[in-house]
Design an enzyme around this catalytic site. Structure first.
Site, mmCIF file in Angstrom:
data_model
loop_
_atom_site.group_PDB
_atom_site.id
_atom_site.type_symbol
_atom_site.label_atom_id
_atom_site.label_comp_id
_atom_site.label_asym_id
_atom_site.label_seq_id
_atom_site.Cartn_x
_atom_site.Cartn_y
_atom_site.Cartn_z
ATOM 1 N N GLY A 10 0.828 -1.220 0.000
ATOM 2 C CA GLY A 10 0.000 0.000 0.000
ATOM 3 C C GLY A 10 0.849 1.251 0.000
ATOM 4 N N ALA A 11 1.946 1.211 -0.753
ATOM 5 C CA ALA A 11 2.919 2.313 -0.703
ATOM 6 C C ALA A 11 2.694 3.359 -1.785
ATOM 7 C CB ALA A 11 4.335 1.753 -0.799
ATOM 8 N N ASN A 63 -3.043 -7.114 -5.045
ATOM 9 C CA ASN A 63 -3.995 -6.900 -3.954
ATOM 10 C C ASN A 63 -3.584 -7.809 -2.801
ATOM 11 O OD1 ASN A 63 -6.123 -6.821 -2.210
ATOM 12 N ND2 ASN A 63 -7.713 -7.111 -3.746
ATOM 13 N N SER A 151 -3.106 0.710 14.107
ATOM 14 C CA SER A 151 -3.713 1.978 14.527
ATOM 15 C C SER A 151 -3.873 1.955 16.042
ATOM 16 C CB SER A 151 -5.089 2.108 13.882
ATOM 17 O OG SER A 151 -5.812 3.155 14.477
ATOM 18 N N TYR A 164 -12.549 -2.449 12.357
ATOM 19 C CA TYR A 164 -11.172 -2.006 12.082
ATOM 20 C C TYR A 164 -10.322 -2.139 13.346
ATOM 21 C CZ TYR A 164 -7.555 1.574 10.957
ATOM 22 O OH TYR A 164 -6.392 2.268 10.744
ATOM 23 N N ILE A 197 -3.202 10.550 10.828
ATOM 24 C CA ILE A 197 -2.103 11.028 9.990
ATOM 25 C C ILE A 197 -2.706 11.672 8.738
ATOM 26 C CG2 ILE A 197 0.029 10.363 8.786
ATOM 27 C CD1 ILE A 197 0.202 9.599 11.710
HETATM 28 N N1 NAD Z 1 -4.134 7.963 8.062
HETATM 29 C C1 NAD Z 1 -4.475 7.712 9.300
HETATM 30 O O1 NAD Z 1 -5.035 8.584 10.014
HETATM 31 C C2 NAD Z 1 -4.187 6.376 9.916
HETATM 32 C C3 NAD Z 1 -4.416 6.223 11.297
HETATM 33 C C4 NAD Z 1 -4.132 5.008 11.889
HETATM 34 C C5 NAD Z 1 -3.630 3.957 11.144
HETATM 35 N N2 NAD Z 1 -3.441 4.125 9.808
HETATM 36 C C6 NAD Z 1 -2.942 2.982 9.046
HETATM 37 O O2 NAD Z 1 -1.804 3.379 8.302
HETATM 38 C C7 NAD Z 1 -1.742 2.655 7.076
HETATM 39 C C8 NAD Z 1 -1.628 3.618 5.916
HETATM 40 O O3 NAD Z 1 -2.710 4.508 5.962
HETATM 41 P P1 NAD Z 1 -2.884 5.708 4.925
HETATM 42 O O4 NAD Z 1 -3.753 6.707 5.609
HETATM 43 O O5 NAD Z 1 -1.573 6.084 4.373
HETATM 44 O O6 NAD Z 1 -3.775 4.951 3.840
HETATM 45 P P2 NAD Z 1 -4.296 5.432 2.430
HETATM 46 O O7 NAD Z 1 -5.663 4.846 2.313
HETATM 47 O O8 NAD Z 1 -4.113 6.901 2.217
HETATM 48 O O9 NAD Z 1 -3.296 4.679 1.441
HETATM 49 C C9 NAD Z 1 -3.256 3.285 1.441
HETATM 50 C C10 NAD Z 1 -2.735 2.793 0.107
HETATM 51 O O10 NAD Z 1 -2.842 1.376 0.159
HETATM 52 C C11 NAD Z 1 -3.422 0.890 -1.012
HETATM 53 N N3 NAD Z 1 -4.143 -0.337 -0.681
HETATM 54 C C12 NAD Z 1 -5.262 -0.439 0.064
HETATM 55 N N4 NAD Z 1 -5.650 -1.713 0.135
HETATM 56 C C13 NAD Z 1 -4.737 -2.428 -0.575
HETATM 57 C C14 NAD Z 1 -4.605 -3.803 -0.876
HETATM 58 N N5 NAD Z 1 -5.509 -4.689 -0.459
HETATM 59 N N6 NAD Z 1 -3.544 -4.198 -1.612
HETATM 60 C C15 NAD Z 1 -2.634 -3.300 -2.062
HETATM 61 N N7 NAD Z 1 -2.729 -1.973 -1.830
HETATM 62 C C16 NAD Z 1 -3.766 -1.549 -1.085
HETATM 63 C C17 NAD Z 1 -4.344 2.009 -1.511
HETATM 64 O O11 NAD Z 1 -4.559 1.937 -2.919
HETATM 65 C C18 NAD Z 1 -3.557 3.254 -1.093
HETATM 66 O O12 NAD Z 1 -2.712 3.703 -2.129
HETATM 67 C C19 NAD Z 1 -2.999 1.789 7.058
HETATM 68 O O13 NAD Z 1 -2.699 0.495 7.525
HETATM 69 C C20 NAD Z 1 -3.927 2.479 8.013
HETATM 70 O O14 NAD Z 1 -4.885 1.599 8.577
HETATM 71 C C21 NAD Z 1 -3.692 5.306 9.169
#
Ligand code: NAD
Length: 260
Positions: A10-11, A63, A151, A164, A197
């Site tokens: 998911g980078a 995926n 999280s 979640y 974030i």
């Molecule tokens: N942003 C926040 O506030 C927050 C808070 C707590 C935890 N997190 C965790 O941090 C991590 C990153 O969050 P983010 O906000 O950068 O997410 P985001 O949704 O902005 O980006 C995630 C990326 O992962 C990709 N993705 C999603 N499901 C996928 C799959 N099954 N296979 C391959 N790619 C996939 C998406 O296309 C996207 O580009 C996640 O695990 C999220 O649960 C985020």
């Protein structure tokens, strides 16, 4: 991190993108940028290449919620690059758009089991799929780093994000147990637990000044986090300096949760 092959799931944006760039900056030989949106993976791999520090950025569309995709990716990466030394299970939330992620928030009693699946798949099963697929490589090399992005919802519980929260807590429990199995191969397994974030998935909050102010006030440090607040810790946990740290969960949360 000389000669290390790193893979971040998911980078293609947000936290995962920052982690991929930080691992490249730290000197990984190859950074595999996974996302299920091909275009996102490609753009971040290009950013890695544009750093011009001799690190190869490789986009990989897969995926990670699907075991068949995971095995295809790891078999392919293994045959091309030899192994995966650093695995960051970052893909999370559920879905590709803000609407998929935020729009789904509701009380558990109003949810339907059909809706749970996507959240459990990416936040709990995907880190296990990825870990299961890369572990034989790490065991063979007697070295590895597995870092799971969870999280604070998984530690303190977040209303309206109950499934979640449970899925992320599951990943933390899995990591603690696995750390005890694989330590003898010099493989460490740790989690980072995030507060809010500023990423595309929360853009509806960040884009609303009143909501952002209210949200920021909940944090002792009076702001929400940036992806770069997370990536430094992940890069450290991936390094040789963290070789005696395993089975832990570190909060990156602006003081939101202060757990013993
Ligand atoms: N942003 C926040 O506030 C927050 C808070 C707590 C935890 N997190 C965790 O941090 C991590 C990153 O969050 P983010 O906000 O950068 O997410 P985001 O949704 O902005 O980006 C995630 C990326 O992962 C990709 N993705 C999603 N499901 C996928 C799959 N099954 N296979 C391959 N790619 C996939 C998406 O296309 C996207 O580009 C996640 O695990 C999220 O649960 C985020």
């Amino acid at each position: 991190m000389d000669e290390r092959v790193a893979l971040v799931t998911g980078a293609g944006q947000g936290v995962g993108r920052a982690i991929a760039l930080a691992l490249a900056r730290q000197g990984a030989k190859i950074v595999i940028v996974n996302d299920y949106v091909e275009e996102r993976a490609r753009r971040v791999a290009e950013e890695v290449a544009a750093m011009d520090i001799g690190v190869q950025g490789v986009p990989y569309q897969a995926n990670v919620s699907l075991w068949t995709d995971v095995t295809r990716m790891i078999d392919d990466v293994g045959s091309k690059f030899g192994s995966v030394d650093v695995l960051v299970n970052n893909a999370g939330n559920a879905g590709q758009t803000v609407e998929d992620v935020i729009g789904w928030s509701r009380e558990f009693v109003e949810t339907d089991p059909d809706h749970w699946r996507a959240w459990v798949d990416v936040n709990f099963l995907a880190p296990m799929y990825m870990t299961r697929a890369v572990l034989p490589h790490m065991i063979r090399h007697e070295w590895g780093r597995i870092i799971n992005v969870i999280s604070e919802a998984g530690r303190v519980g977040e209303p309206r994000l109950v499934v979640y929260s449970g899925a992320k807590a599951g990943t933390a429990g899995f990591s603690r147990a696995l750390a005890k199995e694989v330590g003898r191969y010099r493989i460490t397994v740790n989690c980072v637990a995030l507060g809010t974030i500023d990423t595309p998935s929360v853009s509806s909050v960040v884009g609303d000044a009143t909501l952002l102010k209210k949200m920021s006030a909940r944090y002792p440090l009076k702001r929400i986090g940036q992806p770069e607040d997370v990536s430094g810790l992940v890069a450290f946990l991936a390094s040789d300096n963290a070789s005696w740290i395993t089975g832990q969960t570190y909060g990156v949360n602006g003081g939101y949760a202060t757990l013993p």
